[in-house]
Design an enzyme around this catalytic site. Structure first.
Site, PDB file in Angstrom:
ATOM      1  N   SER A  95       0.825  -1.198   0.000  1.00  0.00           N
ATOM      2  CA  SER A  95       0.000   0.000   0.000  1.00  0.00           C
ATOM      3  C   SER A  95       0.869   1.262   0.000  1.00  0.00           C
ATOM      4  O   SER A  95       1.652   1.480  -0.921  1.00  0.00           O
ATOM      5  CB  SER A  95      -0.972  -0.034   1.185  1.00  0.00           C
ATOM      6  OG  SER A  95      -1.885   1.022   1.123  1.00  0.00           O
ATOM      7  N   ASP A 229      -2.646   6.082  -3.828  1.00  0.00           N
ATOM      8  CA  ASP A 229      -1.514   5.482  -3.132  1.00  0.00           C
ATOM      9  C   ASP A 229      -0.915   4.378  -4.009  1.00  0.00           C
ATOM     10  O   ASP A 229      -1.283   4.241  -5.175  1.00  0.00           O
ATOM     11  CB  ASP A 229      -1.959   4.950  -1.770  1.00  0.00           C
ATOM     12  CG  ASP A 229      -2.911   3.769  -1.870  1.00  0.00           C
ATOM     13  OD1 ASP A 229      -3.569   3.608  -2.926  1.00  0.00           O
ATOM     14  OD2 ASP A 229      -3.011   2.990  -0.911  1.00  0.00           O
ATOM     15  N   ASP A 231      -1.113   1.001  -4.281  1.00  0.00           N
ATOM     16  CA  ASP A 231      -1.920  -0.033  -4.924  1.00  0.00           C
ATOM     17  C   ASP A 231      -3.274   0.483  -5.389  1.00  0.00           C
ATOM     18  O   ASP A 231      -4.114  -0.284  -5.834  1.00  0.00           O
ATOM     19  CB  ASP A 231      -2.096  -1.240  -4.000  1.00  0.00           C
ATOM     20  CG  ASP A 231      -2.969  -0.948  -2.786  1.00  0.00           C
ATOM     21  OD1 ASP A 231      -2.810   0.139  -2.195  1.00  0.00           O
ATOM     22  OD2 ASP A 231      -3.774  -1.823  -2.404  1.00  0.00           O
ATOM     23  N   ASP A 233      -5.995   1.919  -3.977  1.00  0.00           N
ATOM     24  CA  ASP A 233      -7.301   1.796  -3.329  1.00  0.00           C
ATOM     25  C   ASP A 233      -7.611   3.011  -2.462  1.00  0.00           C
ATOM     26  O   ASP A 233      -8.633   3.039  -1.778  1.00  0.00           O
ATOM     27  CB  ASP A 233      -7.420   0.494  -2.531  1.00  0.00           C
ATOM     28  CG  ASP A 233      -6.496   0.425  -1.325  1.00  0.00           C
ATOM     29  OD1 ASP A 233      -5.624   1.309  -1.172  1.00  0.00           O
ATOM     30  OD2 ASP A 233      -6.639  -0.532  -0.530  1.00  0.00           O
TER      31      ASP A 233
END
Length: 462
Positions: A95, A229, A231, A233
């Site tokens: 993340s 961010d 990834d 999400d």
């Protein structure tokens, strides 16, 4: 710190995420949770992610489970594909945390794992390999389906006439975001693509990035800058001046456009939503599993309810068959970044406003958040326990503020003071970090509250 398994999966230092450890968690997940005989595997752009993804694939095949190798993808695009196929998914990502760390996120055929699923996965660790040989195939059309989801719902002119900067850095959505913006009618201006991983925390944007956003808006005459961010999400959206629009403002703006009536959001989210006309706002602990559990409870009580969820970091979860300006938008009850990027911009354009103008119509509540990293977790735990138990300790820490009006211990310690100021202290559940959230009647007051108490927090737990 050893790898930790929590509300957003497994995270740890890359050096500790060995192939054996990754395989152990993969086998435990597949043994403990339904998977429909297939698992989709994707990754972000960290240098360590390809190696970890191959370890996941090898372990899954060894359990006799067929693997769809999805490559580099945004997490919500992976979830959309796997859920649509009735399969499980594993995303290799850390993340927003630094590049020397990484992790795994797990998805069931029906969506994100629950807290009960997590307990079952932990209980299944240590299983021997089954020695089987599942098949492997390449995922096709996954990214395109994710793009089409938003183009179909919002239409080719939703962002017509806008110039939108796309801060690409190392986001897994950096190319798809440019494509989506362009196909919705805007001019996409790619910015700051990086060959190395950049840990962008959309909930705690650093001063250097804030300055770059303002400079880009001026230099390129932009109507907004958008990003995510690592990834993808969590969204990041800045208005035409480069000012960040917080995720817990993007959330209710998005929900309003889609005519949601029940919103589920963590206790840390901006309280403006309580005064925006929604039928009900349900507050939860921080983390998408808690938001999803609240959404499921609301739908169980009223299957016709138009339920949505969002987090303070901006990730949006859609729990009902919504109608966009140009077409239908099926549910996607996992944290998504693209919907809360597109919806507020499309809403502002449809109303003939700038994004800043749209935000200015909301109740005047402003938030600010940041974190202390590299903390002593034992000291942090002791500090929080003392603050909860001892009014004198709180009075000393909050010495510049009026008397307490209310205390909420749903997740961490959230204190509301006379006059409406709010401070919320919470250690991270899966990283050596301690977050501080502030809310006040002006942006300046919120930032002042944050700066003062973040400094004090560093002294206490650093």
């Amino acid at each position: 710190m050893a790898p930790k398994f929590g509300t957003r999966g497994l995270r740890g230092l890359v050096t500790e995420l060995t192939d054996d450890l990754v395989a152990d968690y993969t086998r435990a997940f597949l043994a403990a949770c339904p998977h429909g005989g297939r698992v989709f595997v994707a990754r972000d752009l960290r240098e360590s992610s390809p190696r970890i993804a191959e370890a996941v694939i090898a372990a899954a095949r060894g359990e006799g489970v067929d693997v769809v190798r999805a490559g580099m993808l945004p997490t919500p695009a992976l979830a959309l594909a796997s859920m649509g196929a009735g399969a499980a998914a594993i995303m290799v990502t850390g993340s927003h945390i630094p590049a020397d760390r990484n992790g795994l996120k797990f998805y069931l055929p029906g969506g994100e794992v629950s807290k009960n699923d997590e307990a079952r996965i932990v209980a299944a660790l240590g299983r021997p390999a089954a020695g089987r040989s599942g098949g492997v195939s390449e995922g096709e059309g996954i990214a395109g389906a994710y793009v089409d989801r938003y183009v179909g719902a919002f239409g080719a002119e939703a962002l017509g006439g806008l110039r939108i900067g796309v801060y690409q850095h190392s986001s897994a959505a950096r190319d798809l975001l440019c494509e989506i913006v362009a196909r919705l009618g805007a001019e996409a201006v790619p910015l700051a693509r990086s060959a190395t991983f950049v840990p962008v925390d959309t909930e705690a944007v650093d001063p250097e990035t804030t300055q770059r956003l303002a400079a880009w808006c001026l230099e390129h005459r932009l109507d907004a800058v958008v990003s995510t961010d690592g990834d993808a999400d969590r969204p990041m959206v800045a208005d035409h001046t480069g000012r960040i629009v917080p995720g817990d403002v993007l959330g209710p703006l998005t929900a309003g456009l889609l005519s949601a009536d029940v919103l589920c959001t963590p206790v840390s989210s901006n309280t403006a939503v309580d005064h925006m006309g929604f039928a009900r706002v349900v507050r939860t602990r921080i983390g998408s599993p808690y938001v999803i559990a609240a959404m499921e409870a609301a739908l169980a009580a009223d299957p016709a309810a138009r339920v949505a969820g969002y987090e303070a970091n901006g990730g949006f979860l859609l729990g009902f068959e919504a109608e966009g300006p140009a077409g239908g938008l099926p549910p996607l009850a996992t944290r998504d970044s693209v919907l809360p990027v597109v919806a507020p911009l499309a809403r502002a354009r449809a109303e003939g406003r700038t994004l800043a103008g749209l935000v200015s119509t909301l109740p005047p509540r402003f938030t600010a958040a940041d974190r202390i990293t590299g903390i002593d977790t034992d000291r942090a735990r002791e500090f929080l326990a003392a603050m909860r138990a001892d009014p004198a300790r709180r009075a000393a820490f909050f010495d510049a503020l009026p008397p307490e009006e209310a205390i909420d211990e749903t997740d961490g310690l959230r204190v509301t003071f006379e006059g409406g100021a709010i401070l919320h202290l919470r250690p991270s559940g899966n990283a050596p970090e301690f977050r501080c959230y502030a809310e006040a009647a002006s942006a300046e007051a919120a930032q002042t509250l944050l700066a003062r108490h973040l400094g004090k927090l560093g002294t206490e737990v650093g």
